[in-house]
Design a protein around this motif. Structure first.
Motif, PDB file in Angstrom:
ATOM      1  N   LYS A  52      -6.920  -2.097   1.171  1.00 59.14           N
ATOM      2  CA  LYS A  52      -6.593  -3.836   0.563  1.00 59.14           C
ATOM      3  C   LYS A  52      -5.133  -3.487  -0.284  1.00 59.14           C
ATOM      4  O   LYS A  52      -4.793  -2.388  -0.546  1.00 59.14           O
ATOM      5  CB  LYS A  52      -7.592  -4.100  -0.330  1.00 59.14           C
ATOM      6  N   VAL A  53      -4.647  -4.846  -0.675  1.00 62.50           N
ATOM      7  CA  VAL A  53      -3.593  -4.863  -1.435  1.00 62.50           C
ATOM      8  C   VAL A  53      -3.992  -4.119  -2.621  1.00 62.50           C
ATOM      9  O   VAL A  53      -4.796  -4.530  -3.267  1.00 62.50           O
ATOM     10  CB  VAL A  53      -2.907  -6.067  -1.775  1.00 62.50           C
ATOM     11  N   PRO A  54      -3.163  -3.021  -3.400  1.00 60.52           N
ATOM     12  CA  PRO A  54      -3.700  -2.589  -4.974  1.00 60.52           C
ATOM     13  C   PRO A  54      -3.664  -3.649  -5.733  1.00 60.52           C
ATOM     14  O   PRO A  54      -2.784  -4.447  -6.013  1.00 60.52           O
ATOM     15  CB  PRO A  54      -2.228  -1.664  -4.968  1.00 60.52           C
ATOM     16  N   GLU A  93       2.860   3.083 -11.853  1.00 62.69           N
ATOM     17  CA  GLU A  93       1.934   4.028 -11.770  1.00 62.69           C
ATOM     18  C   GLU A  93       0.854   3.686 -10.811  1.00 62.69           C
ATOM     19  O   GLU A  93       0.598   2.325 -10.976  1.00 62.69           O
ATOM     20  CB  GLU A  93       1.107   4.229 -13.394  1.00 62.69           C
ATOM     21  N   VAL A  94       0.079   4.388  -9.878  1.00 59.65           N
ATOM     22  CA  VAL A  94      -0.777   4.286  -9.209  1.00 59.65           C
ATOM     23  C   VAL A  94      -2.075   4.183 -10.058  1.00 59.65           C
ATOM     24  O   VAL A  94      -2.519   5.193 -10.229  1.00 59.65           O
ATOM     25  CB  VAL A  94      -0.820   5.066  -7.862  1.00 59.65           C
ATOM     26  N   ILE A 141       0.777  -1.308   0.123  1.00 57.77           N
ATOM     27  CA  ILE A 141      -0.024  -0.049  -0.142  1.00 57.77           C
ATOM     28  C   ILE A 141       0.898   1.472   0.088  1.00 57.77           C
ATOM     29  O   ILE A 141       0.620   2.150  -0.657  1.00 57.77           O
ATOM     30  CB  ILE A 141      -0.972  -0.002   1.207  1.00 57.77           C
ATOM     31  N   ASN A 142       1.964   1.327   0.871  1.00 57.09           N
ATOM     32  CA  ASN A 142       2.498   2.469   1.171  1.00 57.09           C
ATOM     33  C   ASN A 142       3.943   2.821   0.200  1.00 57.09           C
ATOM     34  O   ASN A 142       4.610   3.927   0.373  1.00 57.09           O
ATOM     35  CB  ASN A 142       2.914   2.648   2.667  1.00 57.09           C
ATOM     36  N   HIS A 143       4.538   1.652  -0.091  1.00 59.37           N
ATOM     37  CA  HIS A 143       5.877   1.715  -0.587  1.00 59.37           C
ATOM     38  C   HIS A 143       6.144   1.260  -2.064  1.00 59.37           C
ATOM     39  O   HIS A 143       6.962   1.692  -2.795  1.00 59.37           O
ATOM     40  CB  HIS A 143       7.029   1.066   0.449  1.00 59.37           C
ATOM     41  N   ALA A 144       5.398   0.081  -2.469  1.00 56.96           N
ATOM     42  CA  ALA A 144       5.680  -0.627  -3.467  1.00 56.96           C
ATOM     43  C   ALA A 144       5.724   0.099  -4.984  1.00 56.96           C
ATOM     44  O   ALA A 144       6.743  -0.189  -5.718  1.00 56.96           O
ATOM     45  CB  ALA A 144       4.944  -1.870  -3.505  1.00 56.96           C
ATOM     46  N   GLU A 187      -5.944   3.047  -6.458  1.00 53.55           N
ATOM     47  CA  GLU A 187      -6.357   4.217  -5.487  1.00 53.55           C
ATOM     48  C   GLU A 187      -7.483   3.654  -4.607  1.00 53.55           C
ATOM     49  O   GLU A 187      -7.758   3.621  -3.398  1.00 53.55           O
ATOM     50  CB  GLU A 187      -6.653   5.420  -5.936  1.00 53.55           C
ATOM     51  N   TRP A 188      -8.616   2.958  -5.300  1.00 55.91           N
ATOM     52  CA  TRP A 188      -9.701   2.437  -4.595  1.00 55.91           C
ATOM     53  C   TRP A 188      -9.396   1.513  -3.520  1.00 55.91           C
ATOM     54  O   TRP A 188     -10.041   1.390  -2.438  1.00 55.91           O
ATOM     55  CB  TRP A 188     -10.756   2.030  -5.729  1.00 55.91           C
ATOM     56  N   CYS A 189      -8.222   0.423  -4.107  1.00 55.89           N
ATOM     57  CA  CYS A 189      -7.886  -0.544  -3.086  1.00 55.89           C
ATOM     58  C   CYS A 189      -7.134  -0.052  -1.879  1.00 55.89           C
ATOM     59  O   CYS A 189      -7.699  -0.408  -0.776  1.00 55.89           O
ATOM     60  CB  CYS A 189      -7.116  -1.615  -3.991  1.00 55.89           C
ATOM     61  N   ILE A 190      -6.337   1.099  -2.143  1.00 56.74           N
ATOM     62  CA  ILE A 190      -5.682   1.630  -0.904  1.00 56.74           C
ATOM     63  C   ILE A 190      -6.581   2.401   0.154  1.00 56.74           C
ATOM     64  O   ILE A 190      -6.311   1.998   1.170  1.00 56.74           O
ATOM     65  CB  ILE A 190      -4.626   2.500  -1.483  1.00 56.74           C
TER      66      ILE A 190
END
Length: 341
Positions: free
Chosen positions: A302-304, A289-290, A279-282, A295-298
């Motif tokens: 949830k895991v993106p 690209e996010v 969620i925060n680093h990968a 974004e919805w998963c985060i």
């Protein structure tokens, strides 16, 4: 005539040179504008097939990745599971074994690891003169009566021999019409007498041909457990980790409840919080690209989606990129803990 031919050749050479210059110019413009063909996923993430690692400095002590389909790598091509990617990172320091079997509960996994008592579900009888008998997939149970469905599919630590009541038997898996089906054949050495192995007889697995000593366990399980509390699952992690003083405990990342704090309290630095990292680093660390779906998963905790297998309704099976990230984080955790270089 000769002068005309010479002039024609000179003109042709000039045209060729101009064409080459134009082509090179177009390529430079494409590269500058970012319109060149995208780097393939394999090249960008350096997905290393374990088969490419042929020499091990130590084949006696092994690193075993215990788990279910999340470890086995369901839907992944050979070489793309996280244990195989971990092997690529560790290189020849230790042999990494993928001990993941789809659909197994934490008790089934613990049974295969010989850390909980396992018994025969029913009587098994060899007739006189017969050296083999076919078994269904539910011939094993825990001592408390939970039937274990061992599927024997895609597992590098598959059954070779089994010890029943102190006697060693060969065991062969016969795959059925799909990976979710199949029977076993139990083979004995002597055929002189009728032999009945009684229900409740103790079972152990013989992995001596695979390894001598467990150097390190990497554990991820619980996705197939129903009604098992977080505290009980942690106890099962601890029991499985008891086979070595070196363990990496991957915190379940697929649950609706965030169980990270309880796992960190139980295992300290040996706990690996993959959900938090995804969620925060990968995205940043891997230059990704996010997406809108990410974004919805985060937002949902949830895991993106980028790191999950496409169309996986359970949000737990990973994509090849997701497995690469997990392998890298397991490797880095092991370096931090001093397990490998």
């Amino acid at each position: 005539m000769q002068i005309k031919r010479i002039i024609s050749v000179i003109i042709a050479l000039v045209l060729i040179c101009l064409t080459c210059v134009a082509c090179n110019s177009e390529k430079k413009e494409d590269a500058a504008s970012g319109s060149s063909s995208a780097v393939s996923e394999t090249e960008k993430f350096k997905l290393t097939h374990a088969d490419s690692v042929v020499k091990f400095d130590n084949e006696t002590d092994v690193v075993i990745c215990w788990g279910d389909s999340l470890t086995q790598g369901m839907s992944m091509a050979p070489g793309y599971t996280y244990p195989q990617q971990l092997q690529g990172n560790i290189k020849g320091q230790f042999k990494v074994i993928n001990a993941g079997v789809p659909g197994e509960t934490s008790n089934a996994i613990s049974s295969r690891a010989n850390v909980i008592d396992t018994v025969l579900t029913n009587d098994i009888t060899f007739e006189k003169g017969k050296n083999s008998v076919d078994l269904d997939r539910e011939f094993l149970s825990t001592a408390n009566g939970e039937v274990i469905t061992y599927k024997g599919f895609g597992n590098d630590l598959a059954l070779d021999k089994i010890i029943i009541g102190g006697e060693t038997f060969d065991i062969i898996f016969k795959k059925g019409t799909s990976w979710d089906e199949g029977i076993y054949t139990l083979v004995r050495k002597s055929t002189d007498v009728k032999l009945t192995l009684k229900k409740g007889t103790a079972i152990k697995f013989d992995y001596s041909l695979k390894y001598k000593t467990v150097y390190c366990n990497v554990i991820l399980m619980g996705a197939n457990d129903s009604g098992v509390s977080v505290d009980e699952l942690i106890n099962r992690y601890k029991t499985l980790g008891g086979t070595s003083d070196k363990n990496i405990y991957i915190i379940p990342y697929y649950t609706e409840e965030n169980v990270a704090e309880k796992f960190k309290a139980a295992f300290g630095d040996n706990a690996l919080d993959m959900r938090e990292y995804y969620i925060n680093h990968a995205h940043k660390d891997y230059d990704l690209e996010v997406t809108k779906l990410d974004e919805w998963c985060i937002k949902k905790g949830k895991v993106p989606a980028t790191f999950c297998l496409e169309n996986d309704k359970n949000d737990c099976h990973l994509s090849s990129i997701g497995y690469k990230v997990m392998a890298d984080q397991v490797y880095k955790k092991g370096v931090k803990l001093g397990f490998w270089k």
